[in-house]
Design an enzyme around this catalytic site. Structure first.
Site, PDB file in Angstrom:
ATOM      1  N   GLU A   1       0.793  -1.231   0.000  1.00 16.81           N
ATOM      2  CA  GLU A   1       0.000   0.000   0.000  1.00 16.81           C
ATOM      3  C   GLU A   1       0.829   1.287   0.000  1.00 16.81           C
ATOM      4  OE1 GLU A   1      -2.665  -0.529   3.320  1.00 16.81           O
ATOM      5  OE2 GLU A   1      -3.665  -2.233   2.373  1.00 16.81           O
TER       6      GLU A   1
ATOM      7  N   GLU B   1      -6.044 -10.764  -1.671  1.00 17.06           N
ATOM      8  CA  GLU B   1      -6.845 -10.632  -0.440  1.00 17.06           C
ATOM      9  C   GLU B   1      -8.344 -10.602  -0.760  1.00 17.06           C
ATOM     10  OE1 GLU B   1      -5.471  -7.389   2.037  1.00 17.06           O
ATOM     11  OE2 GLU B   1      -3.379  -7.826   1.617  1.00 17.06           O
TER      12      GLU B   1
HETATM   13  C1  XIL Z   1      -6.365  -6.851   8.188  1.00 15.87           C
HETATM   14  C2  XIL Z   1      -6.629  -8.073   9.072  1.00 15.87           C
HETATM   15  O1  XIL Z   1      -7.487  -8.939   8.383  1.00 15.87           O
HETATM   16  C3  XIL Z   1      -7.228  -7.650  10.392  1.00 15.87           C
HETATM   17  O2  XIL Z   1      -7.318  -8.763  11.273  1.00 15.87           O
HETATM   18  C4  XIL Z   1      -6.371  -6.553  11.037  1.00 15.87           C
HETATM   19  O3  XIL Z   1      -7.022  -6.090  12.203  1.00 15.87           O
HETATM   20  C5  XIL Z   1      -6.167  -5.398  10.089  1.00 15.87           C
HETATM   21  O4  XIL Z   1      -5.589  -5.890   8.875  1.00 15.87           O
HETATM   22  N1  XIL Z   1      -5.101  -4.954   3.621  1.00 15.87           N
HETATM   23  C6  XIL Z   1      -4.056  -5.717   4.073  1.00 15.87           C
HETATM   24  C7  XIL Z   1      -4.278  -6.665   5.188  1.00 15.87           C
HETATM   25  O5  XIL Z   1      -2.975  -5.712   3.453  1.00 15.87           O
HETATM   26  O6  XIL Z   1      -3.116  -6.840   5.959  1.00 15.87           O
HETATM   27  C8  XIL Z   1      -5.424  -6.233   6.074  1.00 15.87           C
HETATM   28  O7  XIL Z   1      -5.652  -7.257   7.037  1.00 15.87           O
HETATM   29  C9  XIL Z   1      -6.653  -5.958   5.241  1.00 15.87           C
HETATM   30  C10 XIL Z   1      -6.388  -4.857   4.245  1.00 15.87           C
END
Ligand code: XIL
Length: 370
Positions: free
Chosen positions: A155, A260
């Site tokens: 990001e 994701e």
């Molecule tokens: C999220 C997790 O799923 C949660 O448990 C945590 O509280 C916050 O992060 N983008 C990403 C991930 O790259 O690492 C994030 O994961 C979701 C958004």
């Protein structure tokens, strides 16, 4: 004789029928791309036996939902905590999985001390680079040859495609990204190195990522994949946006990881489509319309959405090297608590009791061409 031939034919057709109707996601997409899941603490430690059975049966890749983020694996300057990460990697090895590391350099879930000296002043560029190198070498080096793909930088882009003014950027300058990739490559020359972000389906941000990849390539920095997070809703991104992004990255000669995936069907709580973990929105019953189960009509929209998305991934199977769901069952999903805490969301392929949903059947059917 003819009875024996008939028996043989029944056997062969029986086998063919079995081969055409896979009973797991990983079997259905074998040869196309890995099917992954982000796994949480209870799944890593074995406490969630129901979840672990689903993971082992259905998935051939895993991502760590939180345990390899800086704040967890390296909570204090001189303290690394490899307890969960070691179990995470052992779980993947035991199940012969493609193991992903998430992530090395990010502005979120990174402790404030990383950017400051012991007097509380911001570090110099050189000191922060040294700290970044030490972290990357320690973590990547420990799992060398066992974690196959690292999200090196997560990001780094703003929505308009410029670089996000994180402390990494402000202290080191724009080449912090190159440096992170260089250090990761030094630590494990065999690992795939990924740039990971959300909203890369939107043209301005996609163009920023294209520029970034080209810059890394021009500087001879090994980048093998772009991770499109795909935190989707029913109407975003359009399939055209998704197609265009995968095609654009494919043209650069890198692979695409759908890194994701989830599909949020609840009313949007923020003005903009985002996956920025720092965003928060207040609870409000209107934003949580289905606490006791999804109406059929919405379930059908979710099912169609998943089939459409996997249709695009399959079309680009030469470029897409994995599709990772961000969680296993709906009960596990971060989308129940983000951006609004305490909602009941339905973003994944397995329901709260671990049963495959109609969307799962659709994704499976699509792969076997039925
Ligand atoms: C999220 C997790 O799923 C949660 O448990 C945590 O509280 C916050 O992060 N983008 C990403 C991930 O790259 O690492 C994030 O994961 C979701 C958004």
């Amino acid at each position: 004789m003819s009875v024996r031939i008939a028996l043989l034919a029944t056997c062969l057709f029986g086998l063919a029928a079995t081969a055409q109707a896979p009973t797991s996601l990983k079997a259905a997409y074998h040869g196309d791309f890995y099917i992954g899941a982000a796994i949480n603490t209870a799944q890593i430690t074995g406490e969630d036996t129901r979840g672990d059975a689903i993971i082992a049966a259905q998935f051939d890749s895993i991502s760590p939902e939180n345990c390899l983020k800086w704040e967890n694996v390296h909570p204090q300057p001189d303290k690394y905590d490899f307890n969960l990460p070691d179990q995470y990697v052992a779980f993947g090895q035991k199940n012969h999985m493609f193991i992903v590391g998430h992530n090395l350099v990010w502005h979120s879930q990174t402790p404030a001390w990383v950017f400051h000296d012991d007097k509380g002043n911001l570090l110099t560029r050189d000191a922060l680079l040294a700290r970044m190198r030490d972290h990357i070498h320690t973590v990547v080096g420990r799992y060398k040859g066992r974690i196959q793909s690292w999200d090196v930088v997560n990001e780094a882009l703003n929505e308009d495609g410029t670089l996000r003014p994180s402390l990494w950027y402000k202290i080191i300058g724009p080449d912090y990204i190159e440096k992170a990739f260089e250090y990761a490559h030094e630590a494990d020359p065999g690992a795939q190195l990924n740039y990971n972000d959300y909203n890369l389906e939107n043209e301005p941000k996609r163009n920023g990522a294209i520029t970034l990849v080209k810059q890394l390539q021009a500087a001879g920095i090994p980048i093998s994949t772009v991770g499109i997070q795909e935190h989707d809703s029913l109407d975003w991104p359009t399939l055209d946006q998704l197609n265009a992004s995968i095609e654009a990255f494919g043209k650069l000669g890198v692979k695409v990881a759908i890194s994701e995936l989830d599909v949020d069907i609840l009313p949007r709580a923020t003005r903009q489509q985002t996956a920025d973990v720092s965003v928060r929105a207040a609870q409000n019953p209107a934003l949580n319309p289905w606490p006791n189960g999804l109406p059929d009509s919405v379930e059908q929209q979710l099912t169609k959405r998943y089939a459409d998305l996997f249709g695009v991934y399959l079309k680009h199977r030469e470029v897409v090297n994995r599709v990772t769901l961000w969680g296993v069952t709906d009960a596990d999903s971060w989308k129940n608590d983000w951006p609004v805490p305490g909602r009941t969301n339905y973003p994944l392929l397995f329901d709260r009791s671990g049963k495959p949903k109609p969307a799962y059947d659709a994704v499976l059917r699509l792969a076997s061409g039925q």
